[in-house]
Structures are given as C-alpha cells and as structure tokens.
Design a protein around this motif. Structure first.
Motif, short mmCIF file in Angstrom:
data_model
loop_
_atom_site.label_atom_id
_atom_site.label_comp_id
_atom_site.label_asym_id
_atom_site.label_seq_id
_atom_site.Cartn_x
_atom_site.Cartn_y
_atom_site.Cartn_z
N GLU A 233 0.79 -1.18 0.08
CA GLU A 233 0.03 -0.18 -0.11
C GLU A 233 0.80 1.27 -0.10
N MET A 234 2.18 1.09 0.11
CA MET A 234 3.11 2.39 0.33
C MET A 234 3.69 2.56 -0.79
N TYR A 235 3.24 1.90 -2.01
CA TYR A 235 4.03 2.04 -3.13
C TYR A 235 3.42 3.41 -4.00
N LEU A 236 3.38 4.33 -3.38
CA LEU A 236 2.54 5.37 -4.13
C LEU A 236 2.87 5.81 -5.51
N THR A 237 4.17 5.99 -5.84
CA THR A 237 4.84 5.98 -7.38
C THR A 237 4.25 5.06 -8.09
N GLU A 238 4.48 3.75 -7.80
CA GLU A 238 4.03 2.76 -8.59
C GLU A 238 2.61 2.57 -8.88
N LYS A 239 1.90 2.89 -7.76
CA LYS A 239 0.28 2.90 -7.93
C LYS A 239 0.10 3.98 -8.80
N LYS A 240 0.68 5.10 -8.92
CA LYS A 240 0.47 6.34 -9.81
C LYS A 240 0.65 6.18 -11.17
N GLN A 241 2.00 5.48 -11.37
CA GLN A 241 2.18 5.13 -12.71
C GLN A 241 1.33 3.91 -13.44
N ARG A 242 0.73 3.00 -12.28
CA ARG A 242 -0.21 2.01 -12.86
C ARG A 242 -1.62 2.89 -13.22
N ASN A 243 -1.96 3.60 -12.44
CA ASN A 243 -3.11 4.36 -12.76
C ASN A 243 -2.94 5.14 -14.15
N LEU A 244 -1.82 5.90 -14.35
CA LEU A 244 -1.49 6.45 -15.60
C LEU A 244 -1.51 5.57 -16.81
N CYS A 245 -1.03 4.49 -16.55
CA CYS A 245 -0.81 3.18 -17.47
C CYS A 245 -2.35 2.83 -17.96
N ASN A 246 -3.29 2.91 -16.82
CA ASN A 246 -4.55 2.32 -17.43
C ASN A 246 -5.40 3.46 -17.99
N ASP A 247 -5.10 4.77 -17.62
CA ASP A 247 -5.74 5.87 -18.30
C ASP A 247 -5.15 5.78 -19.91
N LEU A 248 -3.97 5.90 -20.02
CA LEU A 248 -3.38 5.79 -21.29
C LEU A 248 -4.00 4.62 -22.24
N TYR A 249 -4.21 3.47 -21.81
CA TYR A 249 -4.68 2.30 -22.31
C TYR A 249 -6.06 2.62 -22.80
#
Length: 426
Positions: A233-249
């Motif tokens: 739960e503390m991987y904020l940068t990873e989760k942010k990149q994952r959300n950006l990846c989902n938005d881009l997709y």
C-alpha cells in the motif's frame, strides 16, 4: 423608563441577567433557536471542526512553503478518512503510527506528523526543533538528489527521514537517561536515603514512559515488515504509474474505436476505392492496437517487477531502522535490569541490617531475662522477715556473688543454645 414600567417589580440585576440570556438565544432564518454561550474553552463546536491548520508543503524538487488547509481539503486531496487525520491532531495524544493508504502514507512518529504522497509531503507545522530539522534536512536531500539518478521513490525518502529522526531522537533520550541515572544508582547503592530513593523513583517513571514509546515504534516497524500487503500500500509512485498506464490504455482504446468508426463512415461515403480505404483502416486499427498492447504490457510488467523489487527494497529500509530501534530497546531493558539489580542490592542490605537488629534484640532480651532473675533474688531478700541469713553480713556478699555467677552461666547457656540452633554464628 419603558422597560422599568413594564417590569416594576423586578430588580435591575435580574432584568440585566434576563436580557443577557435572551441575547444568547438568536433565532435563525428557519425559526430555530441557536444557543450561543461561552461553552468549554477546549471543546470544538459543531460547524467549526473544519478550521484551517498550518501545513508545510514540501515538493519533489525540494521547494517548501507554508499553506493553510482545512480538514476537508486535506481529506479530499489525499483520499484519507477523518480518523487518519485525527492521528495527526496535536490536541490528541496517540502512539507512533505508520499507515499506508491508497494515495498517501500517514506518519506519526514522535514529533514528526506528516502526510506523504507520491509528489509532495504535508508536514504539520510546529515550532518544535524536530519538525524544523526534518523540513530543512528533507529539502536539502531532495535538492541534492535532484540531478542524480536514485532508485528510491520520493515517498520512501520522506519515510526514511521520518524514521531516522524518530530513532535518533529516542536513542538520544535513552543516552541522556543513562548518563543521569547511573550516578544516582551508584550513590543509592552506597548510601540509602530518602532523597536518592525519590530520584530513582522519578527516573524509573521516565524510563517506563520512554520504553513504551520505543516499544510502540518497534512494534509498528515489525508489523510493517511482517505484512507484505501493508508495504504494498505504500508504493505510491508505482500505483500512480499504474493508474496513468490504465488511463493511457483507455485513451488509446477510445481513439482506436473512434478511428474505426470514422474509417467505416468514410468508406461508405467514398466508394471510388473501397479496397484501399478498407486496407488503410485495418492497418490503422492494427497499429493502434499493437501500440496500446505494447505500452500496456510493458508498463504492467515493469510495475509488477518494480513492485516486487521495491517490496524488498522497502523491507531492507525498514530492517535497517528496525535494528537501530531494537538496539535502543535493548539499552532500555538493560537499564531496567540495572535498576532492578540495584533494588535487589538495596533490599539485601536492608535485610542484612534488619537481621542484625533482630540478633541484637535477641541478645538484649536474654540479658533482660537474666537481669530479671537477679532482680527476683534481690526482691526476695528485700522482704521484711527474720532469718539467720541477716545475722552475718558476709552472707550478703555470698548471695550476690552466687546470683551473678548463676546469671552469667545461664547467659552462656543461652548463647550456646543459639549457636546450636544456628540462629546466628558466634
């Protein structure tokens, strides 16, 4: 005059109190009455719980500024519940806590109370020296590492510094307590006095409170290390990149569908070259699908592998400070054992003194018994009666000498009996 004419039988002070009470009750627009009284000074009124608080906002580039934010704004910006912000409230006393949430990490370690996101840190503004040092040190590190490639994420840098300050503060307090309490314990071991006992009692209470604080930090770090879900739960940068990846997709998929529909309409309106237009549409669709799949797969793969690596990285980071706080806790436990040993030594000394007093009391009781026997003989011969013993004066000396010798023999018999029973060594 008009008010006095209306209330001719009321005293002025009663009229003033009634007017004051009526002024406190103000009807609102809906006809309801709101009581506006002095209330309790430390009690928050309903409707005033969202007051602004001073925060220090620290960005990734090391810039910081003081902002005034209310509770609702912080909750909405960081996606935090109200109970998490209650941990950071200086009006409440809570133990050390580290919580990983969806978009933020809530940190409450000693005087460091902050909210860490993937892009910024909201530090509770205070005049405490630890807060000022944390802010200046974090800004220095971020500015120093601005042009360097560092694998450690921003949120972990802020968390690492908070753990460092908390462990360093606790270790410093433990060292100061050791320096103060050792001379007092040594002096108490040499001479038992009320003043020394009072000082040791005060230090022992301070030691107990400090041990509880260190133990809470120890348990919090250990809980994080033992739970991979909390660390994830503390991987904020990873989760942010994952959300950006989902938005881009999703965006690429939307563009793909839009282009496909436009190509279909264009092929119907231009029947001159249907083969070329259809092949072009299929090529565009295939290109967009390949690009989106490639980007999505690469980002997801990197996020999964990066998350696994960062779990190990975060675990090693926590383990380093876990060893430090464990060392501090061992110092406190050793100090507590030293106090317990000193108390045992004092109890042994007091027991030894008590045993000596009991022995002396026993010897004194035996001597008193023999003196009572001698006094009985004296009382018998002190009676007023006639006997041949009183005719010769030398017999008085014989009676006294014989009684004294018998008392001495009896006292020696008592000592031999005590030695035989091993009441005390002679």
């Amino acid at each position: 005059m008009e008010q006095e004419s209306r209330n001719p039988f009321l005293q002025p002070n009663i009229i003033e109190s009634a007017n004051g009470y009526s002024s406190r009750i103000n009807p609102d627009k809906r006809g309801r009455q709101n009581f506006v009284g002095p209330g309790f000074p430390g009690l928050k009124k309903r409707g005033h719980t969202l007051g602004n608080r001073s925060w220090i906002k620290i960005e990734q580039n090391g810039n910081s500024r003081v902002v005034e934010l209310d509770k609702a704004t912080v909750m909405r910006h960081c996606s935090l519940p109200a109970r998490d912000l209650r941990l950071l409230d200086p009006l409440f006393i809570y133990p050390s806590t580290i919580l990983g949430r969806e978009k933020a990490i809530v940190v409450s370690l000693e005087q460091i109370r902050c909210i860490i996101t993937a892009d910024e840190v909201f530090l509770m503004n205070s005049l405490d020296g630890s807060v000022v040092q944390y802010k200046s040190e974090l800004c220095k590190r971020l500015q120093r590492e601005k042009y360097r490639s560092d694998d450690l994420a921003f949120e972990f840098k802020a968390l690492e510094l908070a753990l460092e300050f908390a462990c360093l503060t606790l270790d410093t307090q433990v060292k100061e307590l050791e320096m103060e309490i050792h001379p007092v314990l040594d002096e108490l071991a040499k001479s038992i006095s009320t003043l020394n006992l009072e000082r040791v009692r005060r230090f022992k209470g301070h030691l107990l409170a400090l041990t509880q604080r260190v133990q809470k930090v120890y348990d919090e770090i250990e809980h994080l290390m033992n739970d991979d879900g909390d660390m994830a739960e503390m991987y904020l940068t990873e989760k942010k990149q994952r959300n950006l990846c989902n938005d881009l997709y999703d965006q690429v998929q939307g563009n793909d569908d839009t282009i496909g529909s436009e190509v279909g309409l264009g092929s119907k309106s231009a029947p001159v070259s249907p083969v070329g237009s259809a092949s072009g549409a299929h090529k565009l669709q295939r290109a967009f699908s390949n690009v989106s799949a490639h980007k999505h797969g690469s980002l997801l793969g990197s996020s999964v592998t990066g998350e696994t690596e960062n779990i190990d990285q975060l675990e090693m980071l926590l383990e380093a400070y876990f060893v430090g706080i464990d060392n501090t806790l061992n110092k406190l436990l050793s100090l507590k054992e030293y106090i317990d040993d000193t108390e045992d030594l004092i109890n042994i000394k007091l027991g030894n003194v008590q045993n000596k007093l009991i022995k002396f009391e026993l010897l004194l009781t035996a001597a008193t018994f023999l003196a009572t026997v001698f006094a009985v003989v004296t009382a018998v011969f002190g009676m007023n009666f006639e006997d041949e013993v009183f005719d010769e004066p030398n017999r008085f000396h014989w009676v006294v000498s014989t009684s004294a010798v018998l008392c001495g023999v009896l006292y020696i018999c008592f000592l031999l009996y005590f030695k035989h029973k091993k009441v005390f060594p002679l």
